[in-house]
Design an enzyme around this catalytic site. Structure first.
Site, short mmCIF file in Angstrom:
data_model
loop_
_atom_site.label_atom_id
_atom_site.label_comp_id
_atom_site.label_asym_id
_atom_site.label_seq_id
_atom_site.Cartn_x
_atom_site.Cartn_y
_atom_site.Cartn_z
N PRO A 8 -9.90 -11.75 -1.93
CG PRO A 8 -11.73 -12.87 -2.89
CD PRO A 8 -11.15 -12.45 -1.57
N GLY A 9 -9.18 -9.33 -3.57
CA GLY A 9 -9.23 -8.02 -4.22
C GLY A 9 -8.46 -8.12 -5.53
N GLY A 12 -5.18 -10.31 -4.98
CA GLY A 12 -5.63 -11.66 -4.60
C GLY A 12 -6.25 -12.40 -5.77
CB ALA A 120 -3.97 -6.60 -10.22
CE LYS A 175 4.76 -2.11 -2.76
NZ LYS A 175 4.03 -3.35 -2.61
CG ASN A 179 3.65 1.89 -0.38
OD1 ASN A 179 3.35 2.09 -1.54
ND2 ASN A 179 3.67 0.68 0.15
CG ASN A 183 0.55 5.01 -1.15
OD1 ASN A 183 1.08 5.07 -2.24
ND2 ASN A 183 0.07 3.89 -0.66
CG ASN A 193 1.36 6.87 -8.44
OD1 ASN A 193 0.48 7.30 -7.71
ND2 ASN A 193 1.73 5.60 -8.45
CD GLU A 257 -3.23 -0.90 2.56
OE1 GLU A 257 -2.98 -2.07 2.89
OE2 GLU A 257 -2.98 -0.46 1.42
#
Length: 297
Positions: A8-9, A12, A120, A175, A179, A183, A193, A257
């Site tokens: 639940p970040g 999530g 979010a 996507k 990224n 990123n 960005n 990531e």
């Protein structure tokens, strides 16, 4: 439905709250040892969720995995022993390749891949902010996953807009391309960005997109340099004030990531024997920065 959200970040937590408000039984699974977690969205009243409850996990019709790409394997595999083979697994994270690593272990389940442009932010453990409206696309990862188109209605009712995309691979690659462009540069340069629209970045961005176009075409995805460039520039403009997740991870010296973003591109390029020197260089620079930190959490 009985739904468990694993990790639940920010994203999530957003889905957990929206799905609970839409009338589903939602529980959480996280690294926290607490048995209950309160979450509030956009400073509204807190909602209480049970956390790490094996009974609720076993009763789940749907498990949504929203951890970072590099955490997918370690977060998912210990849970499989408690799940019914009919339980649907949905993976919603940046990058590609993480689900492939556990494909044989999860093949008994219907597996769905999701990509979202909902934005979010989690200022602290118990609150989340919905910082940008977007859309969510779902698609099947395996044969059983193709039976799960009804999930569009479930998710749409909670947080629109949601679509089923039979060509989910194309959506994921698009996507990934965005990224790859945004990123590593925002992470290495520690810029927002929108700063990528400055002339000093245009040559590097063009080279990244050129390499991506060749690899995506080799993967059978119809795209052109102009299309991709337009797409990337649109996202840079639309998210101008945002800090990318990689920028934040690198600022806080957390593992990024990169392996599942630029790393996935490099692996795929190798398969097709395509040279991707610009992406390779950025990948090496991010890894070097990661390795220079004393800790990896």
């Amino acid at each position: 439905m009985n739904i468990t959200i694993v990790g639940p970040g920010a994203i999530g937590s957003l889905w957990a709250i929206k799905l609970l408000k839409a009338g589903h039984n939602v529980s959480l699974w996280s690294r926290s040892s607490e048995t209950a977690t309160d979450l509030s969205l956009d400073e509204q009243t807190s909602l209480s969720f049970s956390n790490n409850n094996i009974e609720k996990l076993s009763a789940s019709d749907l498990v949504i995995v929203t951890v970072k790409a590099w955490q997918v394997k370690e977060a998912t595999t210990p849970l499989l022993q408690y799940l019914d083979p009919d339980t649907i697994l949905m993976f919603m994270h940046n990058g590609m390749g993480a689900v492939d690593e556990i494909a044989t272990q999860i093949d008994a389940h219907p597996v769905v891949l999701a990509t979202t442009t909902q934005a979010a932010f989690k200022p602290d453990r118990n609150s989340a902010s919905h910082t940008g409206l977007g859309q969510t696309q779902l698609g099947a990862f395996n044969l059983q996953g193709q039976q799960c188109t009804f999930l569009v209605d479930v998710l749409e009712h909670a947080l629109p807009t949601v679509n089923w995309n039979p060509e989910i691979k194309t959506a994921l690659w698009t996507k990934l391309a965005i990224n790859c462009a945004i990123n590593p540069l925002t992470g290495l340069e520690q810029v927002k960005n929108g700063d990528l629209s400055e002339p000093r970045f245009s040559k590097t961005l063009a080279a990244i997109i050129e390499e991506l176009t060749h690899v995506m075409q080799a993967e059978g995805i119809s795209c052109s340099f102009d299309e991709l460039e337009t797409n990337v520039n649109k996202v840079i403009q639309a998210t101008a004030k945002n800090n990318s997740s990689m920028k934040q991870d690198m600022f806080y010296q957390r593992k990024t990531e990169i392996d599942f973003i630029t790393g996935h591109l490099i692996k795929t390029a190798l398969k097709h024997q395509i040279e991707v020197p610009t992406n390779q260089k950025l990948f090496a620079m991010v890894k070097e920065r990661e390795n220079s930190w004393n800790h990896q959490d």
